[in-house]
Write a protein that holds these residues in place. Structure first.
Motif: not given
Length: 148
Positions: A63-64, A76-78, A82-85
Motif C-alpha cells: 500500500k505504501e 533517506k530511505i523510508e 506498516e512494517f515493524i522496523p
C-alpha cells in the motif's frame, strides 16, 4: 625515386595501418579506456533473476511504497510504516555506473522506519539504488536511479 600514384597509395595504406595499430594498442593498454562487466558474477546472478522479479512484484503490491529522498545529512530511505522496523532485514546496494570503486553495500538494521546513508559516502552524480529486504519471510525489492 620517382613519386607516382602507386607510391602515394602504398604510403597512404601504410599510414592508415599505422593509425589503426596505434589506436588498438592505445585502447588496450590505457587504463582510462578500461570497461568492466556490470557485475563480476553475471551468470550466477542471472540464475536468480526470477526471484528478483517476484520480490519486485511483492514491493509493488504494498500500500505504501519505499520512498527515497535527499536531505542535508544524506540519502533517506523510508520503508512502509506498516512494517515493524526491527523485523526488516536486508541490504541497500548503491551502484555507481561510472566508477566501480565507489559501489558500496549497507546492511539494513534500523530502529525507525527509515535508513540514512551518510552524505560523505555519496559523490555527486548518477547512482543506481537497489533495496532488497525481507519482512516476515517475504522478499521485497525496490530499484531506483538517482542523480545526487
Amino acid at each position: 625515386m620517382k613519386f607516382n600514384w602507386g607510391t602515394g597509395i602504398v604510403i597512404a595504406i601504410i599510414c592508415f595501418m599505422g593509425f589503426i595499430l596505434y589506436m588498438v594498442i592505445t585502447m588496450s593498454t590505457d587504463k582510462s579506456y578500461s570497461y568492466d562487466l556490470v557485475t563480476e558474477k553475471y551468470y550466477q546472478k542471472e540464475l536468480k533473476f526470477q526471484d528478483e522479479i517476484n520480490a519486485e512484484k511483492n514491493a509493488l503490491t504494498l500500500k505504501e511504497k519505499v520512498q527515497i529522498s535527499t536531505t542535508e545529512l544524506g540519502l533517506k530511505i523510508e520503508f512502509p510504516s506498516e512494517f515493524i522496523p526491527k523485523d526488516i532485514k536486508g541490504k541497500v546496494f548503491l551502484y555507481r555506473p561510472s566508477n566501480k570503486q565507489l559501489d558500496f553495500e549497507i546492511p539494513i538494521s534500523i530502529s525507525n522506519t527509515y535508513l540514512l546513508v551518510p552524505e560523505k559516502r555519496l559523490l555527486g552524480g548518477r547512482w543506481n539504488i537497489t533495496v532488497l529486504w525481507n519482512y516476515k519471510n517475504k522478499d521485497y525489492l525496490f530499484k531506483k536511479e538517482l542523480v545526487y
